[in-house]
Design a protein around this motif. Structure first.
Motif, PDB file in Angstrom:
ATOM      1  N   ARG A 107       0.845  -1.206   0.000  1.00 16.96           N
ATOM      2  CA  ARG A 107       0.000   0.000   0.000  1.00 16.96           C
ATOM      3  C   ARG A 107       0.875   1.248   0.000  1.00 16.96           C
ATOM      4  NH1 ARG A 107      -2.675  -1.076   4.163  1.00 16.96           N
ATOM      5  NH2 ARG A 107      -4.650  -1.737   3.180  1.00 16.96           N
ATOM      6  N   GLU A 108       1.871   1.265   0.883  1.00 18.91           N
ATOM      7  CA  GLU A 108       2.731   2.451   0.981  1.00 18.91           C
ATOM      8  C   GLU A 108       3.543   2.636  -0.303  1.00 18.91           C
ATOM      9  OE1 GLU A 108       3.781   5.735   3.524  1.00 18.91           O
ATOM     10  OE2 GLU A 108       2.199   4.232   3.575  1.00 18.91           O
ATOM     11  N   ILE A 109       3.962   1.541  -0.918  1.00 18.94           N
ATOM     12  CA  ILE A 109       4.693   1.646  -2.184  1.00 18.94           C
ATOM     13  C   ILE A 109       3.806   2.271  -3.254  1.00 18.94           C
ATOM     14  CG2 ILE A 109       5.746   0.306  -4.052  1.00 18.94           C
ATOM     15  CD1 ILE A 109       6.681  -1.686  -1.839  1.00 18.94           C
ATOM     16  N   ARG A 110       2.562   1.843  -3.328  1.00 20.80           N
ATOM     17  CA  ARG A 110       1.658   2.417  -4.335  1.00 20.80           C
ATOM     18  C   ARG A 110       1.329   3.880  -4.037  1.00 20.80           C
ATOM     19  NH1 ARG A 110      -2.603  -2.274  -6.378  1.00 20.80           N
ATOM     20  NH2 ARG A 110      -1.023  -3.877  -6.769  1.00 20.80           N
ATOM     21  N   ILE A 111       1.314   4.242  -2.771  1.00 18.75           N
ATOM     22  CA  ILE A 111       1.070   5.646  -2.406  1.00 18.75           C
ATOM     23  C   ILE A 111       2.281   6.513  -2.751  1.00 18.75           C
ATOM     24  CG2 ILE A 111       0.778   7.219  -0.451  1.00 18.75           C
ATOM     25  CD1 ILE A 111      -0.932   5.027   0.887  1.00 18.75           C
ATOM     26  N   ARG A 112       3.478   6.068  -2.367  1.00 20.08           N
ATOM     27  CA  ARG A 112       4.685   6.905  -2.491  1.00 20.08           C
ATOM     28  C   ARG A 112       5.310   6.839  -3.878  1.00 20.08           C
ATOM     29  NH1 ARG A 112       3.652  10.323   1.463  1.00 20.08           N
ATOM     30  NH2 ARG A 112       3.343   9.258   3.443  1.00 20.08           N
ATOM     31  N   LYS A 113       5.045   5.763  -4.629  1.00 13.66           N
ATOM     32  CA  LYS A 113       5.579   5.593  -5.983  1.00 13.66           C
ATOM     33  C   LYS A 113       7.107   5.790  -6.029  1.00 13.66           C
ATOM     34  CE  LYS A 113       1.288   6.918  -8.339  1.00 13.66           C
ATOM     35  NZ  LYS A 113       0.437   6.869  -7.145  1.00 13.66           N
ATOM     36  N   PRO A 114       7.840   5.001  -5.276  1.00 17.44           N
ATOM     37  CA  PRO A 114       9.296   5.197  -5.224  1.00 17.44           C
ATOM     38  C   PRO A 114      10.006   4.619  -6.445  1.00 17.44           C
ATOM     39  CG  PRO A 114       8.685   3.303  -3.902  1.00 17.44           C
ATOM     40  CD  PRO A 114       7.391   3.914  -4.377  1.00 17.44           C
ATOM     41  N   ASN A 115      11.095   5.266  -6.824  1.00 21.69           N
ATOM     42  CA  ASN A 115      12.016   4.662  -7.784  1.00 21.69           C
ATOM     43  C   ASN A 115      12.754   3.486  -7.142  1.00 21.69           C
ATOM     44  OD1 ASN A 115      12.179   7.903  -8.262  1.00 21.69           O
ATOM     45  ND2 ASN A 115      12.090   6.780 -10.196  1.00 21.69           N
ATOM     46  N   ALA A 116      13.063   3.625  -5.860  1.00 19.34           N
ATOM     47  CA  ALA A 116      13.809   2.595  -5.139  1.00 19.34           C
ATOM     48  C   ALA A 116      13.130   2.296  -3.805  1.00 19.34           C
ATOM     49  CB  ALA A 116      15.250   3.050  -4.891  1.00 19.34           C
ATOM     50  N   VAL A 117      13.058   1.019  -3.465  1.00 19.84           N
ATOM     51  CA  VAL A 117      12.643   0.580  -2.133  1.00 19.84           C
ATOM     52  C   VAL A 117      13.899   0.103  -1.414  1.00 19.84           C
ATOM     53  CG1 VAL A 117      11.304  -1.105  -0.811  1.00 19.84           C
ATOM     54  CG2 VAL A 117      10.327  -0.064  -2.876  1.00 19.84           C
ATOM     55  N   VAL A 118      14.133   0.641  -0.226  1.00 19.93           N
ATOM     56  CA  VAL A 118      15.344   0.338   0.530  1.00 19.93           C
ATOM     57  C   VAL A 118      14.976  -0.433   1.791  1.00 19.93           C
ATOM     58  CG1 VAL A 118      17.428   1.286   1.597  1.00 19.93           C
ATOM     59  CG2 VAL A 118      16.350   2.498  -0.310  1.00 19.93           C
ATOM     60  N   VAL A 119      15.688  -1.528   2.041  1.00 19.00           N
ATOM     61  CA  VAL A 119      15.501  -2.323   3.249  1.00 19.00           C
ATOM     62  C   VAL A 119      16.857  -2.511   3.921  1.00 19.00           C
ATOM     63  CG1 VAL A 119      13.545  -3.535   2.218  1.00 19.00           C
ATOM     64  CG2 VAL A 119      15.818  -4.564   2.106  1.00 19.00           C
ATOM     65  N   SER A 120      16.830  -2.981   5.149  1.00 19.16           N
ATOM     66  CA  SER A 120      18.059  -3.314   5.864  1.00 19.16           C
ATOM     67  C   SER A 120      18.354  -4.802   5.722  1.00 19.16           C
ATOM     68  CB  SER A 120      17.933  -2.943   7.347  1.00 19.16           C
ATOM     69  OG  SER A 120      17.801  -1.543   7.502  1.00 19.16           O
ATOM     70  N   ASN A 121      19.592  -5.146   5.947  1.00 18.08           N
ATOM     71  CA  ASN A 121      20.040  -6.538   5.852  1.00 18.08           C
ATOM     72  C   ASN A 121      19.108  -7.458   6.643  1.00 18.08           C
ATOM     73  OD1 ASN A 121      21.393  -8.975   5.873  1.00 18.08           O
ATOM     74  ND2 ASN A 121      23.375  -8.099   6.422  1.00 18.08           N
ATOM     75  N   PHE A 122      18.579  -8.482   5.963  1.00 13.81           N
ATOM     76  CA  PHE A 122      17.645  -9.397   6.632  1.00 13.81           C
ATOM     77  C   PHE A 122      18.172 -10.826   6.681  1.00 13.81           C
ATOM     78  CE2 PHE A 122      16.426  -8.590   2.263  1.00 13.81           C
ATOM     79  CZ  PHE A 122      16.278  -9.857   1.705  1.00 13.81           C
ATOM     80  N   ASP A 123      19.488 -10.982   6.489  1.00 12.20           N
ATOM     81  CA  ASP A 123      20.088 -12.302   6.643  1.00 12.20           C
ATOM     82  C   ASP A 123      19.974 -12.780   8.092  1.00 12.20           C
ATOM     83  OD1 ASP A 123      20.810 -12.322   3.999  1.00 12.20           O
ATOM     84  OD2 ASP A 123      22.898 -11.745   4.362  1.00 12.20           O
ATOM     85  N   VAL A 124      19.981 -14.085   8.272  1.00 12.82           N
ATOM     86  CA  VAL A 124      19.961 -14.632   9.635  1.00 12.82           C
ATOM     87  C   VAL A 124      21.211 -14.205  10.388  1.00 12.82           C
ATOM     88  CG1 VAL A 124      19.973 -16.746  11.012  1.00 12.82           C
ATOM     89  CG2 VAL A 124      18.487 -16.571   9.005  1.00 12.82           C
ATOM     90  N   GLU A 125      22.365 -14.283   9.725  1.00  9.19           N
ATOM     91  CA  GLU A 125      23.605 -13.798  10.324  1.00  9.19           C
ATOM     92  C   GLU A 125      23.894 -12.410   9.781  1.00  9.19           C
ATOM     93  OE1 GLU A 125      27.002 -16.441  10.448  1.00  9.19           O
ATOM     94  OE2 GLU A 125      25.702 -18.149  10.008  1.00  9.19           O
ATOM     95  N   ALA A 126      23.999 -11.436  10.673  1.00  8.46           N
ATOM     96  CA  ALA A 126      24.222 -10.059  10.236  1.00  8.46           C
ATOM     97  C   ALA A 126      24.806  -9.237  11.374  1.00  8.46           C
ATOM     98  CB  ALA A 126      22.914  -9.427   9.768  1.00  8.46           C
ATOM     99  N   TYR A 127      25.546  -8.213  11.007  1.00  6.12           N
ATOM    100  CA  TYR A 127      26.072  -7.251  11.983  1.00  6.12           C
ATOM    101  C   TYR A 127      26.931  -7.930  13.057  1.00  6.12           C
ATOM    102  CZ  TYR A 127      22.062  -4.979   9.777  1.00  6.12           C
ATOM    103  OH  TYR A 127      21.132  -4.516   8.861  1.00  6.12           O
ATOM    104  N   GLY A 128      27.642  -8.956  12.660  1.00  9.99           N
ATOM    105  CA  GLY A 128      28.549  -9.609  13.592  1.00  9.99           C
ATOM    106  C   GLY A 128      27.894 -10.599  14.534  1.00  9.99           C
ATOM    107  N   GLY A 129      26.659 -10.956  14.283  1.00  5.05           N
ATOM    108  CA  GLY A 129      25.971 -11.910  15.153  1.00  5.05           C
ATOM    109  C   GLY A 129      24.729 -12.444  14.461  1.00  5.05           C
ATOM    110  N   LEU A 130      23.725 -12.803  15.256  1.00  2.00           N
ATOM    111  CA  LEU A 130      22.457 -13.287  14.716  1.00  2.00           C
ATOM    112  C   LEU A 130      21.483 -12.112  14.637  1.00  2.00           C
ATOM    113  CD1 LEU A 130      22.158 -16.680  16.628  1.00  2.00           C
ATOM    114  CD2 LEU A 130      22.742 -16.339  14.219  1.00  2.00           C
ATOM    115  N   ASN A 131      20.916 -11.919  13.480  1.00  2.00           N
ATOM    116  CA  ASN A 131      20.040 -10.779  13.236  1.00  2.00           C
ATOM    117  C   ASN A 131      18.761 -10.893  14.056  1.00  2.00           C
ATOM    118  OD1 ASN A 131      19.224  -8.392  12.044  1.00  2.00           O
ATOM    119  ND2 ASN A 131      19.289  -9.171   9.953  1.00  2.00           N
ATOM    120  N   GLN A 132      18.245  -9.735  14.472  1.00  2.00           N
ATOM    121  CA  GLN A 132      17.015  -9.694  15.256  1.00  2.00           C
ATOM    122  C   GLN A 132      15.839 -10.153  14.396  1.00  2.00           C
ATOM    123  OE1 GLN A 132      14.211  -7.509  15.270  1.00  2.00           O
ATOM    124  NE2 GLN A 132      13.484  -7.770  17.367  1.00  2.00           N
ATOM    125  N   ALA A 133      14.877 -10.832  15.016  1.00  2.00           N
ATOM    126  CA  ALA A 133      13.793 -11.473  14.278  1.00  2.00           C
ATOM    127  C   ALA A 133      13.003 -10.494  13.417  1.00  2.00           C
ATOM    128  CB  ALA A 133      12.855 -12.190  15.256  1.00  2.00           C
TER     129      ALA A 133
END
Length: 236
Positions: A107-133
């Motif tokens: 919904r927010e993507i259709r409202i904002r019409k972005p050229n780019a959608v940006v997310v943060s690293n969602f790997d299980v292992e990230a930032y030197g440890g185990l990524n938060q759920a």
């Protein structure tokens, strides 16, 4: 892969960017310095937070924490020129991947019409440890929602809201250990990135070993001859 081997992110023709994260403060670990570059150039950057971060301060009632952290995020947005801040009411620390979450993001993507959608690293292992759920759920739901937003047959209820399909050009992952692209950052943008994290004053003060924004953010973004942000970039 060294910074010199990365492609230069071609963002100068963008008009809109949407950043999707789980919590207040999630955009502030280097990404917000890039946000300042974009907003200074006239790009409209919008933040979509999936939770209020209400479970983030031990010893403080979640109802108080949620409003406090929302206020700190608004202050952080002001530092880097973000006018559009949307915070949803999904449960902090218990974010669940499902079609409802995907629809809220689409919904927010259709409202904002972005050229780019940006997310943060969602790997299980990230930032030197185990990524938060919540980080794992938010990133995965956002990339799937980006495709939902572009597909007229996905999330059909959005058409009933008169929200037409929108296809973002790229999906960008911040904080990824194997970046593909880089963008230069001015020192002023790095300083704004530091200040945006400092805006989360009460949250940082409640951490047992809080990071020092003025130390680690410039060090994280420093490259030979200046500063740069690195991202992993995918075409939709």
């Amino acid at each position: 892969m060294g910074m010199s081997a990365l492609e230069t992110l071609q963002w100068q023709d963008w008009s809109s960017v949407l950043i999707v994260v789980a919590h207040p403060d999630d955009p502030e670990y280097g990404l917000s310095a890039a946000v300042k570059e974009w907003t200074d150039a006239g790009v409209e950057v919008s933040y979509l937070l999936l939770t209020h971060g209400e479970a983030g301060i031990q010893g403080l009632d979640p109802k108080e924490t949620g409003s406090l952290r929302a206020a700190e995020q608004r202050a952080a947005c002001d530092v880097v020129g973000v006018r559009n801040l949307t915070i949803l009411n999904h449960p902090d620390s218990m974010l669940v991947y499902n079609l409802v979450l995907r629809k809220d993001i689409a919904r927010e993507i259709r409202i904002r019409k972005p050229n780019a959608v940006v997310v943060s690293n969602f790997d299980v292992e990230a930032y030197g440890g185990l990524n938060q759920a919540d980080h794992r759920v938010a990133g995965l739901a956002a990339i799937d929602a980006t495709r939902d937003a572009a597909n007229p047959w996905a999330q059909p209820e959005l058409l009933q809201e008169d929200l037409q399909p929108w296809g973002a050009e790229v999906i960008i992952i911040a904080g990824h250990p194997e970046p593909t692209h880089t963008m230069d950052l001015a020192k002023d943008s790095v300083d704004a990135g530091v200040a945006s994290l400092q805006a989360h004053k009460e949250y940082l003060a409640a951490l047992p070993d809080p990071p020092k924004p003025e130390e680690f953010i410039p060090a994280f973004l420093e490259v030979e001859g200046g500063y740069a942000a690195a991202f992993r970039v995918f075409g939709r």
